[in-house]
Enzyme design. Structure first.
Site, PDB file in Angstrom:
ATOM      1  N   ASP A  14     -12.038   1.212 -23.642  1.00 49.93           N
ATOM      2  CA  ASP A  14     -12.140   1.173 -22.185  1.00 49.93           C
ATOM      3  C   ASP A  14     -12.155   2.542 -21.542  1.00 49.93           C
ATOM      4  O   ASP A  14     -11.550   3.462 -22.067  1.00 49.93           O
ATOM      5  CB  ASP A  14     -10.884   0.498 -21.579  1.00 49.93           C
ATOM      6  CG  ASP A  14     -10.851  -0.968 -21.809  1.00 49.93           C
ATOM      7  OD1 ASP A  14     -11.907  -1.536 -22.094  1.00 49.93           O
ATOM      8  OD2 ASP A  14      -9.750  -1.541 -21.686  1.00 49.93           O
TER       9      ASP A  14
ATOM     10  N   GLU B 105       2.623  -7.097   8.268  1.00 50.72           N
ATOM     11  CA  GLU B 105       2.524  -5.641   8.434  1.00 50.72           C
ATOM     12  C   GLU B 105       3.385  -4.865   7.434  1.00 50.72           C
ATOM     13  O   GLU B 105       3.225  -3.677   7.261  1.00 50.72           O
ATOM     14  CB  GLU B 105       2.935  -5.248   9.864  1.00 50.72           C
ATOM     15  CG  GLU B 105       1.976  -5.743  10.917  1.00 50.72           C
ATOM     16  CD  GLU B 105       0.541  -5.316  10.651  1.00 50.72           C
ATOM     17  OE1 GLU B 105       0.300  -4.104  10.514  1.00 50.72           O
ATOM     18  OE2 GLU B 105      -0.338  -6.188  10.585  1.00 50.72           O
TER      19      GLU B 105
ATOM     20  N   PRO C 187       0.818  -1.227   0.000  1.00 49.77           N
ATOM     21  CA  PRO C 187       0.000   0.000   0.000  1.00 49.77           C
ATOM     22  C   PRO C 187       0.846   1.269   0.000  1.00 49.77           C
ATOM     23  O   PRO C 187       0.319   2.353  -0.188  1.00 49.77           O
ATOM     24  CB  PRO C 187      -0.824  -0.110   1.292  1.00 49.77           C
ATOM     25  CG  PRO C 187      -0.280  -1.237   2.068  1.00 49.77           C
ATOM     26  CD  PRO C 187       0.650  -2.023   1.224  1.00 49.77           C
TER      27      PRO C 187
END
Ligand code: ADE
Length: 244
Positions: A167, A115, A88
């Site tokens: 798209d 983590e 992330p």
């Protein structure tokens, strides 16, 4: 194109690779996908891939050695892979990256878990990527997202090449709405222009609908694309201004 996916859950990929267009692309040998078990690159009895964080804190951190050893081993096989670490904390994945990567011979995707991943791994990858501003259990679902986004851009994977050109995002705008039969569904009629057979009018309507839906839902996208004079006039009529 070869996709290597380094993961502690190779089984995660079984069903997606056996269904739909991904499985067809594999059958047609347009892509090869190899989920590779990170634990195969450990040397202790428990096949340990994680450890406690230095400095304290919650959760476990992925150790650098198994990932390093896996990357070194996999890199000995040609062609040289482009290595993507999923987390992330990475740069945001987007359609342009998918297009770039669809031209590669080999993509090696490293899935994080726990983590985080020991920061020293970053030196051994080409880029660190996130699929969105939210946190998943790990990189496996993100790897599937990237696999699908890239694979569908490889010639032959979609039956019809023009469908990926239409798209959302391929021209920087969201896609215009689409309809099929029946022409009247619970009182909602298909826009008359789509039934007209007038291709120029249909093309103009689609462009305007794309501009409209992008303005309503993702006005941020309008800043980074090239707009024609006609596009600008249409958007200004809707209350848009290029300095907003
Ligand atoms: N791992 C956990 N969350 C992620 C995300 N948003 N993108 C990529 N990998 C992840």
């Amino acid at each position: 194109m070869l996709f290597d996916i380094l993961t502690i859950f190779p089984g995660f990929f079984s069903s997606p690779l056996q269904d739909g267009l991904l499985s067809k692309a594999i059958q047609k040998d347009l892509i090869q996908v190899r989920p590779i078990n990170l634990r195969d690159f450990t040397h202790d009895r428990h096949n340990t891939v994680d450890d406690r964080p230095y400095g304290g804190g919650e959760g476990m951190v992925m150790k650098p050695e198994p990932i390093y050893e896996a990357l070194e081993t996999l890199r000995t096989e040609p062609p040289a892979p482009y290595v993507v670490l999923l987390s992330p904390r990475g740069r945001l994945f987007h359609q342009e990256m998918a297009h770039e990567w669809a031209g590669l011979e080999r993509l090696l995707i490293v899935c994080g878990r726990y983590e985080g991943i020991d920061e020293r791994v970053a030196r051994f990858v080409d880029t660190e990527v996130s699929i969105g501003d939210y946190v998943l259990f790990g990189g496996e679902a993100a790897a599937l997202v990237i696999l699908e986004a890239v694979a569908r851009l490889i010639p032959g994977v979609l039956g019809c090449e023009t469908s990926s050109q239409r798209d959302s995002f391929s021209d920087g705008l969201l896609e215009s709405p689409c309809y099929t039969r029946p022409p009247d569904f619970l009182g909602q009629r298909v826009p008359e222009v789509l039934l007209s057979g007038d291709h120029a009018r249909i093309a103009r309507w689609r462009r305007e609908q794309s501009l409209l839906v992008t303005l309503q839902r993702r006005p941020d996208l309008l800043k980074s694309i090239e707009l024609s004079e006609t596009d600008r006039e249409f958007l200004e009529m809707l209350g848009w201004s290029c300095d907003t």
